[in-house]
Design an enzyme around this catalytic site. Structure first.
Site, PDB file in Angstrom:
ATOM      1  N   GLU A  68     -29.111 -27.773  37.509  1.00  0.00           N
ATOM      2  CA  GLU A  68     -28.910 -29.084  38.128  1.00  0.00           C
ATOM      3  C   GLU A  68     -29.456 -30.168  37.212  1.00  0.00           C
ATOM      4  OE1 GLU A  68     -30.235 -32.610  40.564  1.00  0.00           O
ATOM      5  OE2 GLU A  68     -31.428 -31.271  39.342  1.00  0.00           O
ATOM      6  N   ASP A 103     -40.120 -29.651  42.650  1.00  0.00           N
ATOM      7  CA  ASP A 103     -38.703 -29.865  42.274  1.00  0.00           C
ATOM      8  C   ASP A 103     -38.146 -28.583  41.676  1.00  0.00           C
ATOM      9  OD1 ASP A 103     -36.280 -31.022  41.749  1.00  0.00           O
ATOM     10  OD2 ASP A 103     -36.976 -32.230  40.084  1.00  0.00           O
ATOM     11  N   ASP A 158     -33.406 -24.248  38.554  1.00  0.00           N
ATOM     12  CA  ASP A 158     -33.955 -24.637  37.245  1.00  0.00           C
ATOM     13  C   ASP A 158     -35.000 -25.742  37.390  1.00  0.00           C
ATOM     14  OD1 ASP A 158     -31.807 -26.406  38.018  1.00  0.00           O
ATOM     15  OD2 ASP A 158     -31.817 -27.238  36.011  1.00  0.00           O
TER      16      ASP A 158
HETATM   17 ZN   LIG Z   1     -34.481 -31.547  41.731  1.00  0.00          ZN
END
Ligand SMILES: [Zn+2]
Length: 386
Positions: free
Chosen positions: A141, A109, A78
């Protein structure tokens, strides 16, 4: 000759919207397809959320001898929301190559990192493995390590080593802080402001509570973990809401704060310590003036031994000494599976969670090379130790 290209895989992943409130099924299908091409057994752990049944998927992929303690690569699928579109030079889901960078939501990320893991493994599947290689990729997360919790509860895998590919500029990280969200409710008794003695002012109680919290924060500065900055457990009082109007004695005031414990501290002991102090503020009409609770499941600090195999290998391969960071990762949860957690990934955390997110392409290349070298040392060439 390798089939996969790290930039191309990252590009394809950026195109899939996996903001935490969307389904990550399509992205998981894409990764599944790549890993199957390499010969992995891939399974999904599917969860449905909300009334609209949004499908969320953990991906678990396995390759190699199952009777040996495994190396698991982990990452979250995610991303955070993109924020204000006007702040982006280009659409966040349209990958953009410029100045040696690959831009797009999730580039650093951490879609680039997952792509690098896959490319790193590609040539190794043709070699004789001493240990199993696992991919344990998680959902959500960014909104509370949710996928990681399901992954751990599933008992599907029990790796000996875990590499979490959060962006560290390919410098090994062995520790980070935990995270606790706390709500404090201060109680009083309402009344007309013309005679404040007739009521009990909840905002005055809150000011006492803040003094207690601040004092606790000052004491916490005494215990230090020098590898993380700031090197002590921090407390931030983030919100305070109380009262209705100046001419009414407030009966309620709510304070929210955030605690970031250093390794060596547990959320449970911190919570009970501060709770005890706040409850000591007193009672009014047989009711405690202050009540306190954690508003989310706390996440624990992570700390892997400096002398553990995974850290020594990562230091050898990267030429960098393992250190600590102040942000959190799925490691808080995944440490229930393994005591040897390494956080290592391409790109800088400073480019995450902001408009025009990007990952440097040379970092992606370095990640492929170093993930491969670490895997080789753990799963292929390393001598078995007792
Ligand atoms: Zn991350």
């Amino acid at each position: 000759m390798n089939v996969f290209d790290v930039v191309e895989l990252t590009r394809q992943m950026i195109i899939e919207n996996t903001i935490s409130d969307a389904s990550n099924l399509k992205l998981a299908e894409l990764i599944k397809d790549w890993l199957k091409q390499l010969g992995f057994d891939v399974e999904f752990q599917i969860q449905k959320f909300n009334q609209n049944s949004i499908t969320k998927v953990n991906l678990i992929a396995r390759f190699g001898p199952r009777d040996r303690e495994a190396l698991m690569f982990s990452g979250h699928m995610d991303t955070v929301p993109y924020g204000d579109l006007n702040d982006w030079t280009k659409d966040p889901f349209t990958p953009r190559l410029y100045d040696g960078k690959l831009g797009g939501l999730g580039a650093v990320d951490m879609k680039g990192s997952i792509a690098a893991m896959i490319c790193a493994i590609e040539p190794l599947v043709k070699e004789p493995l001493r240990r199993e290689i696992i991919f344990g990729l998680t959902f959500d997360e960014e909104i509370g390590l949710i996928g990681a919790k399901y992954l751990v509860e599933s008992n599907l895998v029990k790796p000996k080593f875990i590499i979490i590919g959060e962006p560290t500029m390919m410098k090994p990280v062995r520790m980070h802080k935990g995270h606790i969200y706390v709500e404090v409710v201060c109680h009083g008794s309402s009344g007309h402001a013309s005679d404040p003695e007739k009521g009990f002012n909840a905002i005055k109680v809150a000011s006492e509570a803040i003094t207690v919290i601040q004092q606790f924060a000052d004491e916490l500065k005494m215990s230090k973990c020098l590898e993380i900055n700031p090197p002590y457990t921090t407390i931030n009082i983030g919100t305070i809401h109380g009262g209705i109007k100046p001419n009414i004695i407030p009966s309620k005031c709510v304070i929210n704060f955030d605690i970031r414990p250093i390794p060596g501290m547990t959320s449970q002991s911190l919570i009970s310590d501060i709770k005890g102090r706040l409850e000591n503020i007193g009672t009014f009409e047989n009711r405690p003036l202050v009540s306190m609770q954690a508003t989310r499941i706390p996440t624990e600090p992570v700390s892997t031994d400096q002398s553990s195999e995974i850290i020594l290998i990562a230091e050898r391969v990267t030429g960098e000494r393992a250190h600590g960071v102040s942000y959190g990762t799925d490691g808080s949860i995944l440490q229930k599976l393994s005591s040897q957690i390494l956080i290592l990934g391409p790109g800088s955390i400073n480019n995450a969670h902001k408009p025009n997110e990007f990952v440097a392409i040379n970092q992606l290349g370095l990640a492929v090379k170093q993930f491969r070298e670490i895997t080789r040392l753990i799963c292929i060439t390393q001598e078995e130790r007792s």
